[in-house]
Scaffold this active site. Sequence first.
Site, PDB file in Angstrom:
ATOM      1  N   TYR A   1       0.791  -1.114   0.001  1.00  0.00           N
ATOM      2  CA  TYR A   1       0.071  -0.117   0.018  1.00  0.00           C
ATOM      3  C   TYR A   1       0.786   1.424   0.111  1.00  0.00           C
ATOM      4  CZ  TYR A   1      -3.007   3.766   1.595  1.00  0.00           C
ATOM      5  OH  TYR A   1      -3.600   4.863   1.675  1.00  0.00           O
TER       6      TYR A   1
ATOM      7  N   GLU B   1     -12.199   5.774   4.937  1.00  0.00           N
ATOM      8  CA  GLU B   1     -11.784   6.385   6.223  1.00  0.00           C
ATOM      9  C   GLU B   1     -12.856   6.948   7.041  1.00  0.00           C
ATOM     10  OE1 GLU B   1      -9.198   9.418   4.474  1.00  0.00           O
ATOM     11  OE2 GLU B   1      -7.677   7.985   3.632  1.00  0.00           O
TER      12      GLU B   1
ATOM     13  N   ASN C   1       1.898  11.959   5.847  1.00  0.00           N
ATOM     14  CA  ASN C   1       0.905  10.733   6.554  1.00  0.00           C
ATOM     15  C   ASN C   1       1.426  10.895   8.192  1.00  0.00           C
ATOM     16  OD1 ASN C   1      -0.064   7.505   6.397  1.00  0.00           O
ATOM     17  ND2 ASN C   1      -1.426   9.089   6.894  1.00  0.00           N
TER      18      ASN C   1
ATOM     19  N   ARG D   1     -11.830  32.251  47.593  1.00  0.00           N
ATOM     20  CA  ARG D   1     -11.828  31.219  48.249  1.00  0.00           C
ATOM     21  C   ARG D   1     -11.200  30.044  47.477  1.00  0.00           C
ATOM     22  NH1 ARG D   1     -16.226  28.894  51.616  1.00  0.00           N
ATOM     23  NH2 ARG D   1     -17.217  31.100  50.820  1.00  0.00           N
TER      24      ARG D   1
ATOM     25  N   HIS E   1      -3.419  16.253  -3.018  1.00  0.00           N
ATOM     26  CA  HIS E   1      -3.783  16.389  -1.471  1.00  0.00           C
ATOM     27  C   HIS E   1      -3.517  17.840  -0.853  1.00  0.00           C
ATOM     28  CE1 HIS E   1      -4.313  12.194  -1.810  1.00  0.00           C
ATOM     29  NE2 HIS E   1      -4.257  11.925  -0.596  1.00  0.00           N
TER      30      HIS E   1
ATOM     31  N   TYR F   1     -16.718  32.615  46.453  1.00  0.00           N
ATOM     32  CA  TYR F   1     -15.727  31.512  45.912  1.00  0.00           C
ATOM     33  C   TYR F   1     -14.674  31.625  45.166  1.00  0.00           C
ATOM     34  CZ  TYR F   1     -19.461  28.413  47.459  1.00  0.00           C
ATOM     35  OH  TYR F   1     -20.617  27.927  48.127  1.00  0.00           O
TER      36      TYR F   1
ATOM     37  N   PHE G   1      -1.842   6.922  12.621  1.00  0.00           N
ATOM     38  CA  PHE G   1      -2.186   8.224  11.750  1.00  0.00           C
ATOM     39  C   PHE G   1      -3.461   8.864  12.583  1.00  0.00           C
ATOM     40  CE2 PHE G   1      -3.784   5.152   8.971  1.00  0.00           C
ATOM     41  CZ  PHE G   1      -5.153   5.217   9.384  1.00  0.00           C
TER      42      PHE G   1
END
Length: 661
Positions: A164, A529, A307, A398, A194, A395, A444
């Site tokens: 791959y 994906e 990647n 404190r 990409h 508060y 990844f």
Amino acid sequence: MPRYTVHVRGEWLAVPCRGEGLTVLWLGREALRRYMKNKPDNGGFASVDDVKFYVRRCKGLGLLDHDDLLEVALEDNEFVEVVIEGDVMSPDFIPSQPEGFYLYSKYREPDKYIALDGDSLTTEDLVNLGKGLYKIKLTPEAEKRVQDSREVIESIVREKTVVYGITTGFGKFANTVIPPDKLKELQFNLVRSHSSGVGKPLIPERCRMLMALRINVLAKGYSGISLETLKQVIEMFNASCLPYVPEKGTVGASGDLAPLSHLALGLIGEGKMWSPKSGWADAKYVLEAHGLKPVTLKPKEGLALINGTQMITSLGCEAVERASAIARQADIVAALTLEVLKGTTKAFDTDIHAVRPHRGQIEVAFRFRSLLDSDHHPSEIAESHRFCSRVQDAYTLRCCPQVHGVVNDTIAFVKDIILTEINSATDNPMVFAKRGETISGGNFHGEYPAKALDYLAIAVHELAAISERRIERLCNPSLSELPAFLVAEGGLNSGFMIAHCTAAALVSESKALCHPSSVDSLSTSAATEDHVSMGGWASRKALRVIEHVEQVLAIELLAACQGIEFLRPLKTTTPLEKVYDLVRSVVRPWIKDRFMAPDIEAAHRLLVDQKVWEVAVPYIEKYRTEQNQELFQESRPISPTAFSLGSLHKKTNTLLESEDL
């Protein structure tokens, strides 16, 4: 022969300069002549002489006088832009000039190095690399691991094994086998296709961090990149040649594909690139100006560059470091507010926190004691209300140890995850040289840093939420016993009225930003994906929340110092007086209304640069030393030779003079 790179209407032209005595006007006309020569219609101009233009540097956008000699006005191979008057195709500014670019006009190339091995990078190291304080080199061990993993890839290519991303397509195309003569083209196509991010580019600091972190991951030796290519990337980092990386486009699995592809696109000499020398320009020209050649991708190298979770994690490093800094300083600001509001220190008693021993809570209570303990630092303000009838405070005063404390513990938790992530291999497939094989997995996936950074935003936001309530108490005369909105002649003057509104607006905006992005997931790549982390947005919004926290605390710091003005001539403790003096070194007291935004920015800068912490930390650590020594003495049998407490204090004060550090 000198040469200049000139930007005309979106195109970059290399203009050599033959001869002496040439002027800026000549350079502009020659660039226009070359531009018109390449256009069928001369670019719409009759002749160069008819064009009115001005010339400016790309770095800093400084205008150049037409009559100046080139050898005087410009450096060899400098980048300039020709802007044509009244021309819609010639913008009034260079698009996407990075925010804060002026900070880099004084950039100096570092002479120190950090050696990366893929295993020992710290968050502090990465932030410093982002600031340009160091160059990068590889350790010999890292170089050997990179070479060994590359051998596995070369073997796969030689034997035509189907693996791959090396001999197949990507994502949905994982079952498509690529012919051997197309393997290099495959990697270039991957990077180009990409590179599809949008939005503003990362500022240079953040791009440096992204690039440095990717180098560190590649140095682990599980990516299959060649040592030659990795060294080219390091050379570009060391020259501060930084690709154009849009901040939006990653879903955080499979890694940060879009931003890392833009990073790789610049490395191969395509797209835009920035350097202190050039400003923004075409990547090929920037690299050439620095004497560098674009990377030529070999099989698997495009995938090796893009990647991983480095976008999420590099921004996460900045977030966790800034969160640590503001959390420490929030204790100091709150302590100053408590003094102004004449609060009690009883809530910070050691025994209270010993019976609920969260680490952060104990440390915050300790810091309050170190700044407010009247036995160590007498306070005239505290003494003025010693016998008042008030039993306990609100508060927001404190409960600071409990509220601030969990923020500190959360930051420590997140930092541990980020530290693991920056030294992790996040590729797919992974190359295991010792086994001589590659294995596909899911390292990844950005869920770890995404979840951690969502948690960080939620936690750190609380520092602003509680600070805004303290600002309200300072500004409200029914709660503070101070003039309304901390100003004299109220009505004529509005004082801190709208500064408090700004704090409230920031807190409200951060509430929306604290919605976790990592609870969302959208299936991508044709359901290949099918679960993603959305970690890119988690990291970016965490940084926005932290900036809001810094700004709200800056307003509280100003308000607390203004409150002290109305308690004079009484003084607070020595460390808090030092903090007051620091603020007054950049912001004068508020006598009557004036332009307030610069004051807030000045106080914000003190917090970002950790100046408030630097002023207070010697007193905090001195107090820690004294407390530890007291505990040590109490644990020893009493003997005639034992220290007295007075002599112990005397010895400590020889290291730090009593009230003047």
